[in-house]
Design a protein around this motif. Structure first.
Motif, PDB file in Angstrom:
ATOM      1  N   THR A   1       4.084   6.712   2.358  1.00 16.37           N
ATOM      2  CA  THR A   1       3.537   5.712   3.520  1.00 16.37           C
ATOM      3  C   THR A   1       3.236   4.477   2.883  1.00 16.37           C
ATOM      4  O   THR A   1       3.052   4.100   1.564  1.00 16.37           O
ATOM      5  N   LEU A   2       4.334   4.145   3.021  1.00 20.33           N
ATOM      6  CA  LEU A   2       4.627   2.671   2.378  1.00 20.33           C
ATOM      7  C   LEU A   2       3.956   1.495   3.600  1.00 20.33           C
ATOM      8  O   LEU A   2       4.164   1.450   4.285  1.00 20.33           O
ATOM      9  N   PHE A   3       2.387   0.813   3.134  1.00 20.96           N
ATOM     10  CA  PHE A   3       2.548   0.003   4.148  1.00 20.96           C
ATOM     11  C   PHE A   3       1.862  -1.143   3.587  1.00 20.96           C
ATOM     12  O   PHE A   3       1.784  -1.298   2.768  1.00 20.96           O
ATOM     13  N   ARG A   4       1.581  -2.493   4.381  1.00 15.77           N
ATOM     14  CA  ARG A   4       1.178  -3.381   4.217  1.00 15.77           C
ATOM     15  C   ARG A   4       0.687  -4.270   5.172  1.00 15.77           C
ATOM     16  O   ARG A   4       0.902  -3.736   6.839  1.00 15.77           O
TER      17      ARG A   4
ATOM     18  N   GLY B   1       0.911  -1.012  -0.137  1.00 17.58           N
ATOM     19  CA  GLY B   1      -0.263   0.522   0.011  1.00 17.58           C
ATOM     20  C   GLY B   1       1.110   1.849   0.436  1.00 17.58           C
ATOM     21  O   GLY B   1       1.782   1.372   0.544  1.00 17.58           O
ATOM     22  N   LEU B   2       0.395   2.490  -0.365  1.00 15.87           N
ATOM     23  CA  LEU B   2       1.209   3.466  -0.257  1.00 15.87           C
ATOM     24  C   LEU B   2       0.395   4.816  -0.214  1.00 15.87           C
ATOM     25  O   LEU B   2      -0.569   4.358  -1.678  1.00 15.87           O
ATOM     26  N   VAL B   3       0.184   4.997   0.279  1.00 17.48           N
ATOM     27  CA  VAL B   3      -0.585   6.630  -0.198  1.00 17.48           C
ATOM     28  C   VAL B   3       0.691   8.072   0.060  1.00 17.48           C
ATOM     29  O   VAL B   3       1.918   8.080   0.481  1.00 17.48           O
ATOM     30  N   VAL B   4       0.965   8.729  -0.904  1.00 18.82           N
ATOM     31  CA  VAL B   4       1.383  10.459  -0.221  1.00 18.82           C
ATOM     32  C   VAL B   4       0.258  11.368  -0.485  1.00 18.82           C
ATOM     33  O   VAL B   4      -0.367  11.599  -1.234  1.00 18.82           O
ATOM     34  N   ARG B   5       0.249  11.645   0.649  1.00 14.21           N
ATOM     35  CA  ARG B   5      -0.460  13.020   1.274  1.00 14.21           C
ATOM     36  C   ARG B   5      -0.050  14.023   0.965  1.00 14.21           C
ATOM     37  O   ARG B   5       1.673  14.202   1.435  1.00 14.21           O
ATOM     38  N   SER B   6      -0.415  15.275   0.130  1.00 15.68           N
ATOM     39  CA  SER B   6       0.132  16.265   0.550  1.00 15.68           C
ATOM     40  C   SER B   6      -0.663  17.659   1.485  1.00 15.68           C
ATOM     41  O   SER B   6      -1.698  16.462   1.203  1.00 15.68           O
ATOM     42  N   ASP B   7      -0.240  18.802   1.270  1.00 13.64           N
ATOM     43  CA  ASP B   7      -1.942  19.534   1.846  1.00 13.64           C
ATOM     44  C   ASP B   7      -2.782  19.516   1.148  1.00 13.64           C
ATOM     45  O   ASP B   7      -4.182  19.469   1.754  1.00 13.64           O
ATOM     46  N   ARG B   8      -2.179  19.474  -0.351  1.00 15.38           N
ATOM     47  CA  ARG B   8      -3.487  19.641  -1.118  1.00 15.38           C
ATOM     48  C   ARG B   8      -4.108  18.430  -1.129  1.00 15.38           C
ATOM     49  O   ARG B   8      -5.817  18.378  -1.601  1.00 15.38           O
ATOM     50  N   GLU B   9      -3.480  16.911  -2.025  1.00 11.54           N
ATOM     51  CA  GLU B   9      -4.423  15.768  -1.872  1.00 11.54           C
ATOM     52  C   GLU B   9      -3.361  14.940  -1.117  1.00 11.54           C
ATOM     53  O   GLU B   9      -2.722  14.974  -1.105  1.00 11.54           O
TER      54      GLU B   9
END
Lengths: 136, 657
Positions: free
Chosen positions: B297-300, B206-214
């Protein structure tokens, strides 16, 4: 007067049994070994045999079979110091007319002899008790 | 536009003009091709490729001998294309300074190089510009992409029209280029984004890229979070033990705050409500000033692994604790106790906290002064512990080293095997061996004893007949007779008792077994003032049992009753009967009874109140075991002052039930 053949390798016991039986009015004759016993059976008029089971050489149980072979109707009473189930079973199976377990009272032996002389074969007397047929 | 030339160069200029004329001719012929070439830029995959196409086109356009792409400077002005002719080669040098070019762009007009504008240029470049006669700059401003500047130098002495024509063609070229470059930029951006997406999707975790906008999440991430589309706004996080996590202390918040990467393993309640365990790592993404503007965030999902590990750990822990053998884990050097299982604690009679941290000589060693013999070599030896109450325990110590994966000694495992039971068992074996021998002996010697006994009794009977009743002699003879008869009874009891020596079961009379045992006990262990009463209400109760084992129960029960009556004397009643539940036998005594605290422990192995007189504490537990093995039971009922009653229950055989 019935003559009783008493077979026991131990002199003291043999003589004691003879005396007990003589006190009851029987005539007795003693044998130390089975060989002597067979000889006496040939020579004399014997009405009943009292034999110890445990003896050197031929045991009382084997002797019983031999006596039966020679004199099928002669009553045989076995005497033993070990009243084990095995002795009881063997004596009964070979058709003994009585089994008297030592130590016994005079009356017990005398009673067994009287019963054996009075009753037909096939009933074994055990120290005043009567067991019919097979021993349980 | 013309640049003033000296008269010496007139011939040269004329020649050049002719050449230019033919170049222009050529240019017209290939106009279509030029446009095609410019359009081909659209298909270019790299800017260098585009510029190559452009420079090729420019060369054709201006008829210059050579056109070189000198530089591509993203930050400042982009590419400079310098068309050259007349043999001057300025490759590898900066034709004009960036400032100059900036000024040229600002003017937005084609210009001809003036002397003053050549100031600051390297001499050879200034010379080349002078010789070439003109420098035409076409600034190209592209939105969002670096500006391109085409600088074309070409030979002087062309008519104004020619110049205008050349410029208009350059402008056309520039316009086409602009379109091409923009299209290229957009395509590239789209391609980059698609590639980025592809990379994100290709990540198996699982990969989530988070910024202030999106927030961007890959499909694996969406699946792991149980979300259909977007990243769920709020996910419930808890520690593995179930503790809720403060919203101010989530790993994400901590990364944002500290700028340091964080790892986590947490219980996650997914968007769809499913609870799983996730393991992940969050990394900050900082801008050039070092401030975090996004996180990755990289997760499993590690639920199964975790549960498996948890189960394994728990299983091993339980296994350790529930092993029936006493085990302690010891630090290999200091021999400090690091762990001990329940069996160990039970053995030494201590609690875990009393044991942890202990060093030799351990408090449970029987001999505090001793040390383990050959402690560095031996792996097994006999030793002696003691219980908290001081009772010594013979133990067999087995020691083994546990190695870590690197091969170092990680721990020392000490197994203490309680030998008391084994010793007791050995004693019991000897005991039962004795019993068996007595049986064999009895059968063997009965004849030997009975013959002389018969002689005594037979002759005594004669003597009694001869003796005068009432005389001393008669009385003494009767005593001899009575005593000899007692011998007879002992021999008979032994024979009866020994008759069945095997543990084989058969249909036997419970009353017979009881009476044979009573008879033996009466004969062999006479106790004064103790009366043994037999009461067989139903003498014919038969059970499917081992006579030998049942006798053992009666021996134990009667022995205990005798012991209870030792001081006071009294009566032991042995009773056998039958009721709707089956066969039963009771052994009752009129002794002092059993105190309540003792009563609840009488069937415990090794529990005894008579250890001082050789009690093993096994009689009743063995009896209970025998009763249970026969499908029955053994119970006790007692009150202080009211004696004790042990009741053996046995099932009736099928046909009697």
């Amino acid at each position: 007067v019935s003559r009783i053949l008493v077979i026991d390798d131990e002199h003291v016991i043999r003589e004691l049994m003879r005396e007990i039986l003589e006190r009851a009015g029987y005539e007795t004759v003693g044998a130390e070994t089975p060989e002597r016993a067979f000889a006496l059976l040939e020579e004399q008029d014997v009405a009943l045999v009292v034999s110890d089971i445990v003896m050197p050489g031929l045991s009382g149980l084997e002797l019983l079979v031999e006596v039966r072979a020679r004199r099928p109707n002669l009553p045989v009473i076995l005497v033993t110091g070990a009243g084990t189930d095995e002795n009881l079973r063997e004596a009964s199976a070979r058709g003994a007319d009585g089994l008297v377990i030592k130590p016994f009272t005079h009356a017990e032996l005398q009673g067994a002899v009287a019963a054996a002389l009075a009753q037909p074969q096939g009933v074994m007397h055990v120290n005043n008790k009567t067991t019919e047929g097979d021993v349980p | 536009m013309a640049v003033a030339q000296s008269g010496d160069d007139t011939q040269k200029v004329a020649t050049t003009a002719a050449a230019l004329g033919s170049a222009e001719e050529r240019m017209r012929r290939t106009e279509r091709q030029l446009i095609d070439a410019a359009l081909a830029v659209n298909e270019a995959h790299t800017l260098t490729e585009a510029l190559t196409l452009l420079s090729d086109a420019a060369r054709a356009l201006v008829g210059a001998d050579r056109i070189s792409v000198l530089e591509w400077d993203r930050d400042l002005l982009g590419a400079s294309i310098v068309a050259q002719s007349g043999g001057a080669d300025t490759r590898g040098t900066r034709v004009v300074s960036n400032e100059t070019i900036a000024a040229l762009i600002a003017s937005e007009t084609p210009f001809r190089a003036r002397e003053e504008q050549l100031d600051g240029l390297p001499d050879e470049v200034a010379d080349a510009v002078r010789r070439l006669g003109a420098l035409v700059c076409v600034p190209v401003n592209l939105e969002g992409v670096p500006a391109l500047t085409f600088q074309a130098s070409f030979v002087d002495d062309r008519s104004e029209d020619d110049c205008e024509l050349a410029i208009s063609k350059l402008r056309l070229l520039a316009r086409l280029t602009r379109i091409a470059v923009r299209a290229e930029g957009e395509r590239e951006r789209a391609r980059d984004e698609a590639r980025l997406r592809a990379v994100l999707e290709a990540v198996p975790d699982g990969l989530v890229v988070r910024s202030d906008r999106e927030a961007i999440v890959n499909s694996a991430g969406r699946e792991l979070l149980g979300a259909d589309d977007e990243v769920p706004e709020r996910i419930r996080l808890r520690e593995l033990d179930g503790t809720e996590i403060d919203p101010d202390q989530t790993p994400l918040v901590r990364v944002r705050r500290s700028g340091e990467p964080q790892s986590y393993t947490l219980r996650v309640t997914r968007h769809d409500g499913v609870e799983r365990i996730h393991e992940g790592r969050i990394a900050p993404v900082a801008d050039e000033n070092g401030s975090v503007f996004a996180t990755v965030t990289l997760f499993r999902d590690v639920t199964e692994e975790h549960e498996q590990r948890f189960i394994t750990e728990q299983f091993l822990e339980r296994l350790f604790d529930e092993l029936p053998t006493a085990v302690a884990v010891v630090e290999p050097c200091t021999r400090e106790i690091q762990s001990a299982n329940r069996a160990f604690l039970d053995l030494v009679g201590l609690e875990l906290e009393d044991v942890l941290g202990c060093r030799p000589p351990y408090p449970w060693w029987a001999d505090q002064a001793a040390d383990v013999p050959g402690r560095d070599e031996a792996s097994r030896w006999d030793w002696s512990y003691r219980r908290a109450d001081g009772t010594p325990i013979p133990v067999e110590i087995t020691r083994s080293f546990v190695h870590s994966t690197s091969g170092d000694v990680a721990a020392l495992v000490v197994i203490a095997n309680d030998l008391s039971e084994r010793r007791e068992f050995e004693r019991q074996l000897i005991q039962s061996g004795k019993l068996a021998s007595i049986g064999e002996l009895a059968a063997g010697v009965a004849h030997e004893i009975n013959n002389p006994l018969f002689a005594i009794l037979g002759f005594v009977e004669f003597l009694l007949l001869d003796a005068e009743p009432g005389t001393k002699t008669h009385e003494r003879l009767e005593l001899i007779q009575g005593t000899a008869l007692e011998i007879k009874e002992i021999v008979r009891a032994l024979l009866d008792f020994a008759r069945e020596r095997s543990d084989e079961r058969a249909l036997i009379s419970l009353a017979d077994v009881a009476s044979q045992t009573v008879e033996l006990m009466r004969r062999t262990s006479a106790a004064k003032q103790v009366e043994l009463v037999e009461h067989y209400t139903d003498a014919d109760v038969r059970v499917d049992a081992s006579a030998n084992q049942l006798k053992q129960i009666f021996v134990n029960l009667i022995s205990n009753a005798k012991a209870a009556l030792k001081e006071s004397g009294g009566t032991i009643t042995v009773e056998v009967g039958r009721d709707s539940c089956g066969a039963w036998a009771e052994v009752r005594d009129t002794g002092p009874g059993i105190p309540a605290d003792v009563l609840e422990r009488v069937f415990e192995p090794f529990f005894t109140t008579r250890r001082d007189v050789g009690g093993t504490g096994l009689g009743l537990s063995v009896s209970l075991g025998i009763a249970q093995a026969h499908g029955g039971g053994l119970t006790v009922d007692s009150k202080p002052g009211e004696g004790a009653c042990f009741r053996l229950r046995l099932p009736l055989p099928e046909e009697h039930a």
